[in-house]
Design an enzyme around this catalytic site. Structure first.
Site, short mmCIF file in Angstrom:
data_model
loop_
_atom_site.label_atom_id
_atom_site.label_comp_id
_atom_site.label_asym_id
_atom_site.label_seq_id
_atom_site.Cartn_x
_atom_site.Cartn_y
_atom_site.Cartn_z
N ASP A 1 28.19 2.26 18.09
CA ASP A 1 28.99 2.19 19.15
C ASP A 1 29.56 0.80 19.14
OD1 ASP A 1 29.80 1.55 21.76
OD2 ASP A 1 27.98 2.56 22.59
N ILE A 2 30.63 0.50 19.69
CA ILE A 2 31.12 -0.66 19.42
C ILE A 2 30.74 -1.89 20.57
CG2 ILE A 2 33.54 -0.67 20.71
CD1 ILE A 2 34.69 -2.28 18.15
N ASN B 1 45.81 0.82 25.79
CA ASN B 1 47.06 1.24 26.04
C ASN B 1 48.02 0.05 26.54
OD1 ASN B 1 46.81 1.47 28.92
ND2 ASN B 1 45.66 3.21 28.63
N GLY C 1 38.12 7.31 25.83
CA GLY C 1 37.92 6.89 24.60
C GLY C 1 36.94 5.57 24.32
N ASP D 1 38.28 2.56 24.81
CA ASP D 1 38.72 1.67 25.86
C ASP D 1 37.50 1.99 27.11
OD1 ASP D 1 40.21 0.24 27.81
OD2 ASP D 1 41.93 1.33 27.19
N GLY E 1 41.91 7.95 17.83
CA GLY E 1 41.37 9.05 18.94
C GLY E 1 42.78 9.82 19.35
N VAL E 2 43.02 9.55 20.58
CA VAL E 2 43.93 10.48 21.25
C VAL E 2 45.32 10.20 20.71
CG1 VAL E 2 42.66 10.89 23.52
CG2 VAL E 2 44.15 8.92 23.33
P1 ADP Z 1 43.38 5.58 20.50
O1 ADP Z 1 44.21 5.81 21.80
O2 ADP Z 1 44.00 4.19 19.83
O3 ADP Z 1 43.76 6.79 19.46
P2 ADP Z 1 40.70 6.19 21.24
O4 ADP Z 1 39.68 5.62 22.05
O5 ADP Z 1 41.11 7.57 21.86
O6 ADP Z 1 42.04 5.21 20.76
O7 ADP Z 1 40.06 6.40 19.80
C1 ADP Z 1 40.06 5.43 18.84
C2 ADP Z 1 38.61 5.58 18.07
O8 ADP Z 1 37.56 5.11 18.63
C3 ADP Z 1 38.20 6.95 17.80
O9 ADP Z 1 37.78 7.05 16.24
C4 ADP Z 1 37.09 7.28 18.55
O10 ADP Z 1 36.24 8.22 17.86
C5 ADP Z 1 36.40 6.00 18.53
N1 ADP Z 1 35.43 5.59 19.65
C6 ADP Z 1 35.24 6.12 20.73
N2 ADP Z 1 34.26 5.47 21.57
C7 ADP Z 1 33.97 4.50 20.78
C8 ADP Z 1 32.64 3.58 20.57
N3 ADP Z 1 31.98 3.35 22.02
N4 ADP Z 1 32.70 2.82 19.82
C9 ADP Z 1 33.41 2.65 18.67
N5 ADP Z 1 34.34 3.87 18.57
C10 ADP Z 1 34.58 4.67 19.39
#
Ligand code: ADP
Length: 183
Positions: A15-16, A29, A37, A39, A124-125
């Site tokens: 988890d970042i 965005n 996600g 963000d 992700g999305v």
């Molecule tokens: P984007 O809109 O740029 O696609 P997302 O947030 O939907 O961004 O997804 C980007 C990536 O971050 C995905 O691979 C998702 O699984 C991952 N992700 C979601 N939550 C976390 C987190 N807490 N730490 C690290 N990566 C995450």
């Protein structure tokens, strides 16, 4: 590509928001006003002061990045980058994704960050296939690090095993020795 550069990158699953680094990168965005996600997770962990600072930034174009403080996060800074929506893919989309990584690293270097953590921006999305994104982002980061002493270390924090495996394979394709940089 010098061997030294590979020793400066690593991939982890996790988890970042919990990373003990100087800066974490947010896949934001263009409004910079929060989303789902990663963000959403970053804003929840940083607290409402982060959104308040983001409101002063007037958004951010796709392929670029802006920096804020990290507030309640362990990281001192959050670098908000806006990845491209994958759509049909292609060269222009890949160039935008590479630009996210370059501009984020440039901001990190300008702020003296020694360690930076990235999520899989756009995977992700925004629909970017993670194996393609791995190649683009690893290439962009290695090229940047070749020309810059800062940041000293870059870590990808992959949320799931599919993304982790894709980055592991990408690192091997890029020429990193098996195991090098993978923890
Ligand atoms: P984007 O809109 O740029 O696609 P997302 O947030 O939907 O961004 O997804 C980007 C990536 O971050 C995905 O691979 C998702 O699984 C991952 N992700 C979601 N939550 C976390 C987190 N807490 N730490 C690290 N990566 C995450």
């Amino acid at each position: 590509m010098s061997k030294d550069v590979f020793s400066r990158i690593e991939i982890v699953r996790g988890d970042i928001t919990t990373q003990q680094v100087d800066a974490i990168v947010n896949a934001a965005n263009t409004s910079l006003l929060g989303g789902g996600g990663v963000d959403g997770a970053i804003h929840r962990a940083a607290g409402p002061e982060l959104l308040a600072e983001c409101r002063t930034l007037n958004g951010c174009p796709t392929g670029s990045a802006k920096i804020t403080k990290g507030y309640r996060l362990p990281a001192k800074y959050v670098i908000h980058t806006v990845g491209p929506v994958y759509g049909g893919g292609g060269r222009a989309v890949a160039e935008k994704l590479a630009s996210c990584y370059r501009t984020s690293l440039q901001l990190a270097a300008e702020h003296g960050c020694r360690t930076v953590a990235f999520p899989a921006v756009s995977c992700g999305v925004y629909g970017y296939p993670v194996d393609e994104a791995a190649d683009v982002s690893i290439g962009a980061i290695l090229a940047f690090l070749e020309g810059s002493a800062f940041p000293e270390r870059v870590r990808w924090v992959l949320f799931d095993s599919v993304a982790f495996s894709a980055y592991e394979a990408g690192l091997r394709r890029a020429g990193g020795a098996a195991g090098t940089g993978v923890s």
